[in-house]
Design an enzyme around this catalytic site. Sequence first.
Site, mmCIF file in Angstrom:
data_model
loop_
_atom_site.group_PDB
_atom_site.id
_atom_site.type_symbol
_atom_site.label_atom_id
_atom_site.label_comp_id
_atom_site.label_asym_id
_atom_site.label_seq_id
_atom_site.Cartn_x
_atom_site.Cartn_y
_atom_site.Cartn_z
ATOM 1 N N SER A 87 0.838 -1.206 0.000
ATOM 2 C CA SER A 87 0.000 0.000 0.000
ATOM 3 C C SER A 87 0.872 1.255 0.000
ATOM 4 O O SER A 87 1.681 1.435 -0.899
ATOM 5 C CB SER A 87 -0.978 -0.050 1.181
ATOM 6 O OG SER A 87 -1.912 1.000 1.120
ATOM 7 N N HIS A 190 -8.268 1.383 -0.827
ATOM 8 C CA HIS A 190 -8.198 0.458 -1.954
ATOM 9 C C HIS A 190 -9.566 -0.040 -2.387
ATOM 10 O O HIS A 190 -9.736 -1.194 -2.780
ATOM 11 C CB HIS A 190 -7.243 -0.703 -1.628
ATOM 12 C CG HIS A 190 -5.885 -0.234 -1.230
ATOM 13 N ND1 HIS A 190 -5.050 0.410 -2.110
ATOM 14 C CD2 HIS A 190 -5.244 -0.261 -0.031
ATOM 15 C CE1 HIS A 190 -3.935 0.752 -1.469
ATOM 16 N NE2 HIS A 190 -4.047 0.372 -0.207
#
Length: 304
Positions: A87, A190
């Site tokens: 991430s 996300h």
Amino acid sequence: MIVIVCPGQGSQTPGFLAPWLELPGAREHLTALSDAAGVDLVAHGTTSDEDTIKDTAVAQPLLVGAGLLALRALGDHAAPGALAGHSVGEITAAAAAGVLAEDDAMRLVALRGRAMAEASAATPTGMSAVLGGDPDDVLATLERHDLTPANVNGAGQVVAAGALPALAALAEDPPAKARVIPLKVAGAFHTHYMSPAVDALSAAAAGSDVSDPGVTLVSNRDGATVTDGREALDRIVAQVSNPVRWDLCMERFAALGVTGIIELPPAGTLVGLAKRALKGVELLAVKTPDDLDAARTLLEEHSA
């Protein structure tokens, strides 16, 4: 072959950077990174409480700053065969690979954190780890609760993301033989909830100077190795609203013949996943400066 991995949001803990600032020049380095980000990383890494550093706008630059601080402390030994970040850790990895200059990386992650915080504030959302269970059953259960598998981490771990009522329903009705653990993040990262943040980042990224990576760089999107700097940055931007496929990153590590993994601070999560998914690979979580000598030794032994 060594891969250095850079952790994502939720791995931060209060005071984790305090021992690092005892290293010569570390406080000055972190202050410079703070100036670039417009965030006081010295205070947030040493004295801020858990709720403060949970704030997306604080946590993300703090994590990237911590990784860059540790990489400099490693010195000339910080020359792995590959780099990857989970991430927001992809920004750390991109800077380590030479795609972005440190200051540009800090400005970009500060914008990412602010934009994702703003997107999170629009709708109450969050994330929960789902540990164990049959993979197909886990995905079917998330779909039934209108949740997104935002992080497919491998080693029996999927992170569900979505509206808070849906996450509460998942906790009450989990997949068979699975545990559901809420994560210390402030939004459904996300997922489609983050689309406004992608728009903000796209404009900033378009004006950023980039270079092609000098080290093999593994992408969260699909575990592919990326050799073009602009593509690497475009992938990082798009990833904000798309699932992280860390399972595919670990499959790529295996295909590359990785024999050792070093995780930068705040370390522990990614080597924990690798311990279950990559048997026989030597692992090191760099948590404090006391771990630096072991990291240097590991880099030397696995690059021979």
